[in-house]
Enzyme design. Structure first.
Site, short mmCIF file in Angstrom:
data_model
loop_
_atom_site.label_atom_id
_atom_site.label_comp_id
_atom_site.label_asym_id
_atom_site.label_seq_id
_atom_site.Cartn_x
_atom_site.Cartn_y
_atom_site.Cartn_z
CD GLN A 111 -3.37 0.26 0.48
OE1 GLN A 111 -3.58 -1.11 0.57
NE2 GLN A 111 -4.10 0.82 -0.45
CE LYS A 126 -5.45 -3.90 2.64
NZ LYS A 126 -5.45 -3.41 1.24
N GLY A 165 -12.43 -0.27 2.81
CA GLY A 165 -12.73 -1.67 2.87
C GLY A 165 -11.62 -2.72 2.08
CG ASP A 166 -8.40 -5.62 1.10
OD1 ASP A 166 -7.76 -5.24 0.14
OD2 ASP A 166 -8.15 -6.93 1.27
CB THR A 210 -10.53 -1.48 -7.18
OG1 THR A 210 -10.70 -0.82 -6.12
CG2 THR A 210 -9.15 -2.09 -7.36
CG ASN A 241 -15.83 -3.41 -4.99
OD1 ASN A 241 -14.62 -3.04 -5.40
ND2 ASN A 241 -16.79 -2.99 -5.54
CB SER A 378 -10.01 5.80 -0.99
OG SER A 378 -10.57 4.78 -0.68
N1 GLU Z 1 -8.24 -2.13 -0.23
C1 GLU Z 1 -7.82 -1.32 -1.26
C2 GLU Z 1 -6.58 -1.65 -1.75
O1 GLU Z 1 -5.79 -2.36 -1.69
C3 GLU Z 1 -8.37 0.00 -0.96
C4 GLU Z 1 -7.85 0.81 0.17
C5 GLU Z 1 -8.33 2.32 0.46
O2 GLU Z 1 -9.32 2.56 -0.46
O3 GLU Z 1 -8.15 2.77 1.33
O4 GLU Z 1 -5.99 -0.81 -2.13
#
Ligand code: GLU
Length: 446
Positions: A111, A126, A165-166, A210, A241, A378
């Site tokens: 990330q 995360k 989310g994830d 995404t 998603n 986001s």
């Molecule tokens: N879980 C998503 C990622 O893997 C989005 C994370 C977010 O929007 O903060 O990037």
């Protein structure tokens, strides 16, 4: 590897025993950074790598809750605040039984670079839990989320750490989490979470972002190589998603998706998957992909979900989970003449699969670049929250397209600059690293 990267990788393995996904993610990044350290000794002199691989803060907590039978359940909660050189920690929460420190750290580490590539002022983090939302009632999910947030609330904030989310965390969970945060803090701090409902601070396009972003960057890469999505046959793993909205966009742009999957099996429909039915099964009913056969009995279904890569296609988009495509799967795609692979999920290809794909000249877009559209949107949601504003669908969508095209251009430019023309994975790692490392240099040893 050079001495520096080798030394740091060894330190990571010794210090984080058993966390194999984290080792894999670190190794993949460090491998591409050698040309950088040859040119720039200042990073080694300032211990940038040693600091980068150690999270700034790791929070592990108990999440007690009561199930519908009145039994007390205990799960483990995590938030790993990895790097804040570029902005508040930003990254999703994953609720899945496989979640442990190694998974959260791999995702948090990825990330950092992904978020840097978006060009937005967001750091990397995360979190999640080993809680399994599958088969739980709405009330159970709500009680779990409230308990999870009761501890998490003290660690996050719109300028501190902004979860989203994830896997296993969607609109429903973000709603319950936000409600509890507001109650504890007595503050309507909209920008503390992203992926919110559209009526209460969420952003248009965040749900689609995404999957759409993955297709935008794929389209850009094909265009740069005089190719297009038109009439291409596409296989997409997953049906969450990311997979659903990758399917939607790729279909809008003239391609045909013939297969999708879930953790029980995969579906092959040579006439093209009926996406509206998949949405109803997955988004409305939270059901299994197998139910597709009730309406399309002529479609094929197999329980061997990893065999989805044996289906003949031009483009493969792994959008399910980490390490879902190994060298066997990659070889099948190569034998069938696949042109491009884009990682919709985080680290869906094993290291062997990545190597094979690159060695065989398949266009490869790594997850850090390919799936950055979610977190980028986001950040756009945070912008709207900070401005007390709501943007139109088109405005957000255009911004997302711009970001994805920029990520492609930046990663390919940087790859070429370091003598690795065409290697988008290396380009993305180096470009993301440089931005974070330079900010860390500026901010001193912290
Ligand atoms: N879980 C998503 C990622 O893997 C989005 C994370 C977010 O929007 O903060 O990037």
């Amino acid at each position: 590897m050079s001495n520096y990267t080798e030394r740091v990788l060894k330190m990571v393995k010794d210090r984080n025993p058993g966390e194999v996904e984290f080792h894999q993610a670190v190794e993949e990044v460090l491998e591409s950074l050698n040309p950088v350290f040859e040119k720039h000794p200042e990073y080694e002199e300032n211990g940038i790598l040693e600091r980068l691989v150690e999270p700034e803060r790791q929070i592990i907590f108990r999440v007690p809750w009561v199930d519908d039978q009145g039994q007390t359940q205990v799960n483990r909660g995590f938030r790993i605040e990895f790097n804040s050189a570029l902005g508040p920690y930003k990254g999703g929460l994953r609720f899945h039984p496989s979640v442990y420190t190694g998974i959260v750290k791999f995702l948090g580490f990825e990330q950092i670079f992904k978020n840097a590539l978006t060009g937005r002022p967001i750091g990397g983090g995360k979190g999640g839990s080993d809680f399994d939302p599958k088969g739980k009632s709405d009330q159970e999910v709500m009680r779990f989320c409230q308990s999870f947030m009761t501890e998490l609330a003290r660690h996050i904030g719109d300028k501190t750490d902004v979860p989203a989310g994830d896997i296993g965390v969607g609109g429903r969970e973000i709603g319950y989490l936000f409600g509890q945060y507001k109650r504890i803090k007595n503050r309507y701090e909209a920008g503390v979470l992203t992926g919110k409902g559209l009526d209460w601070g969420g952003s248009l396009v965040r749900t689609e972002a995404t999957g759409y972003g993955l297709v935008y960057i794929l389209e850009e890469m094909l265009k740069e190589n005089d190719l297009s999505l038109n009439d291409k046959k596409v296989v997409i793993s997953g049906s969450g998603n990311v997979a659903i909205y990758a399917n939607e966009k790729v279909t809008q742009l003239g391609a045909k998706v013939v297969a999708m999957s879930d953790s029980s099996g995969y579906l092959y429909d040579e006439t093209g998957i009926d996406l509206e039915l998949i949405k109803e099964i997955k988004e409305v009913n939270r059901g299994r992909i197998k139910e597709y056969l009730e309406e399309y009995p002529e479609a094929e279904y197999s329980e061997d979900y990893s065999d989805i890569w044996s289906i003949d296609c031009d483009i493969a988009l792994p959008c399910a989970t980490q390490n879902e495509m190994d060298a066997v799967g990659a070889q099948k795609l190569i034998d069938n003449g696949v042109i491009a692979i884009g990682e919709g999920a985080n680290m869906p290809l094993t290291s062997d699969a990545v190597k094979l794909v690159k060695d065989n000249g398949v266009f490869f877009i790594p997850g850090k670049a390919a799936n950055a559209g979610g977190v980028a949107t986001s950040a756009i949601e945070m912008t709207q929250n900070a401005m007390f504003d709501e943007w139109t669908f088109d405005k957000v969508d255009q911004e997302l397209q711009k970001i994805m095209v920029n990520i492609y251009k930046n990663a390919s430019k940087v790859a070429a600059k370091y003598g690795l023309k065409g290697d988008l994975a290396a380009g993305a790692n180096i470009a993301g690293f440089l931005k974070v490392a330079n900010a860390m240099l500026d901010q001193g040893v912290v």
